[in-house]
Design a protein around this motif. Structure first.
Motif, PDB file in Angstrom:
ATOM      1  N   UNK A 210       0.839  -1.198   0.000  1.00 50.03           N
ATOM      2  CA  UNK A 210       0.000   0.000   0.000  1.00 50.03           C
ATOM      3  C   UNK A 210       0.877   1.253   0.000  1.00 50.03           C
ATOM      4  N   UNK A 211       0.674   2.123  -0.966  1.00 48.33           N
ATOM      5  CA  UNK A 211       1.428   3.373  -1.058  1.00 48.33           C
ATOM      6  C   UNK A 211       0.902   4.388  -0.055  1.00 48.33           C
ATOM      7  N   UNK A 212       1.786   4.937   0.778  1.00 44.37           N
ATOM      8  CA  UNK A 212       1.420   6.013   1.705  1.00 44.37           C
ATOM      9  C   UNK A 212       1.813   7.381   1.164  1.00 44.37           C
ATOM     10  N   UNK A 266       5.052  -0.098 -11.348  1.00 42.77           N
ATOM     11  CA  UNK A 266       3.728   0.199 -10.809  1.00 42.77           C
ATOM     12  C   UNK A 266       3.759   1.570 -10.145  1.00 42.77           C
ATOM     13  N   UNK A 267       3.345   2.591 -10.902  1.00 45.84           N
ATOM     14  CA  UNK A 267       3.307   3.960 -10.395  1.00 45.84           C
ATOM     15  C   UNK A 267       1.872   4.269  -9.971  1.00 45.84           C
ATOM     16  N   UNK A 268       1.675   4.580  -8.703  1.00 43.29           N
ATOM     17  CA  UNK A 268       0.322   4.787  -8.171  1.00 43.29           C
ATOM     18  C   UNK A 268       0.289   5.998  -7.242  1.00 43.29           C
ATOM     19  N   UNK A 269      -0.908   6.536  -7.062  1.00 39.69           N
ATOM     20  CA  UNK A 269      -1.113   7.590  -6.076  1.00 39.69           C
ATOM     21  C   UNK A 269      -1.198   6.975  -4.692  1.00 39.69           C
ATOM     22  N   UNK A 270      -0.944   7.793  -3.685  1.00 40.51           N
ATOM     23  CA  UNK A 270      -1.036   7.301  -2.316  1.00 40.51           C
ATOM     24  C   UNK A 270      -2.450   6.811  -2.036  1.00 40.51           C
ATOM     25  N   UNK A 271      -2.528   5.774  -1.226  1.00 46.21           N
ATOM     26  CA  UNK A 271      -3.811   5.181  -0.905  1.00 46.21           C
ATOM     27  C   UNK A 271      -4.171   3.988  -1.760  1.00 46.21           C
TER      28      UNK A 271
END
Length: 347
Positions: A210-212, A266-271
């Motif tokens: 999970x990205x914070x 895997x580039x993602x926004x936080x959350x």
């Protein structure tokens, strides 16, 4: 792998409902009970209280861990997402946390990997493993990370991907500091998670990352080798191999090396989170930006996984011991509490 309809979701179908706050906190010291009674979110214990004695959500006030039964359906992975996991070994872009929840947990990472890592801190013995860049065991120390594993979206996706009831294995928190003040050492070489878990059997494991913070190639996003979950458990990288991001190339076949060149970032926004197979080959580069890159990881198993400690004692490391051949969480050993059931039925 599971279907789309595991337990969508009434308590009678196996979806646990949290116990009343009074019963959840009864195992905690009086001082912590008083803090919770104030009625406001409390993210940390940090005084050495072992939160593994409390099973169920509700300590932090940060999450709604028990939405109405009718709302569980919205957390289910789609057929396309399940197919993507089957084909590539991972699925990403799953919204798990709000921005506000991420900010609270990211600040918690800074505290946990700072002051709580000091050798004389009362919570230090509760870590399974500790390093300023990565640590395991935050759920025993932090109210917020204790409650994170009870998120409905996480639990339901895990049920679907594991194909059965979900039991917690362990957590991790990661920090890649801004401009990597550890001299570029915040990279994590490509590896398979199950190489650390062969003290359990059979292989029925799952990782949720999970990205914070917002995550990009520049600050060290996850990199997956699609399809590598079908390669079986790879041989260990030779001990004399140079410590590099791609050291695993030394044990790959020519065909596997070719696939390794098609890594997906895997580039993602936080959350947002990613789920991956225990044999998925993955790694991440160092952080080259001016902002930290923090993340949380939840590792789970399907109910019924047992201890294989007798066959692979070296891989147990600092994980809580369970006797050989006994099911995690149901062995009769005092360490059963370290492996709580998150969704479904025991046995």
């Amino acid at each position: 792998l599971g279907s789309r309809e595991p337990c969508l979701a009434s308590p009678s179908a196996g979806c646990p409902t949290p116990a009343p706050m009074g019963s959840l906190t009864r195992a905690l010291p009086k001082r912590l009970q008083a803090s919770l009674a104030l009625g406001r979110p409390v993210l940390r214990s940090c005084n050495g209280a072992d939160l593994s004695k409390v099973h169920g959500p509700g300590l932090s006030g940060l999450f709604d861990a028990s939405p109405p039964s009718a709302d569980w359906e919205k957390f289910a992975l789609t057929d396309d997402q399940l197919r993507h996991f089957n084909e590539k070994g991972y699925v990403s872009g799953i919204r798990l946390l709000s921005d506000e929840q991420c900010d609270a947990l990211a600040a918690e990472v800074d505290t946990l990997l700072g002051a709580v890592g000091e050798r004389d801190h009362p919570a230090r013995p509760l870590w399974y493993a500790y390093h300023p860049l990565v640590a395991s065991g935050a759920w025993r120390i932090s109210f917020g990370f204790h409650d994170l594993m009870w998120l409905p979206a996480f639990r339901l996706a895990s049920y679907q991907l594991l194909g059965g009831s979900v039991r917690f294995l362990h957590d991790q928190i990661f920090n890649k500091p801004a401009r990597d003040r550890y001299a570029g050492a915040s990279w994590f070489g490509f590896h398979q998670d199950f190489s650390y878990w062969s003290w359990t059997a059979p292989m029925a494991h799952l990782t949720c990352w999970v990205a914070l913070d917002d995550v990009s190639a520049a600050n060290g996003c996850l990199q997956y080798v699609p399809g590598s979950h079908r390669w079986g458990l790879l041989p260990p990288v030779p001990a004399d191999a140079s410590p590099t991001l791609d050291a695993v190339n030394a044990v790959l076949t020519p065909e596997q090396r070719s696939a390794f060149g098609r890594t997906e970032r895997v580039e993602v926004r936080k959350g947002f989170g990613s789920f991956h197979h225990p044999l998925m080959l993955h790694g991440s580069d160092s952080n080259a930006t001016d902002r930290p890159r923090r993340a949380a990881v939840l590792n789970v198993v399907r109910e019924g996984v047992t201890s294989n400690f007798g066959m692979h004692p070296a891989t147990l490391g600092s994980f809580p011991f369970i006797p050989q051949g006994e099911p995690l969480g149901r062995s009769g050993h005092a360490n059963d509490r370290m492996y709580p059931l998150l969704l479904g039925s025991p046995g």
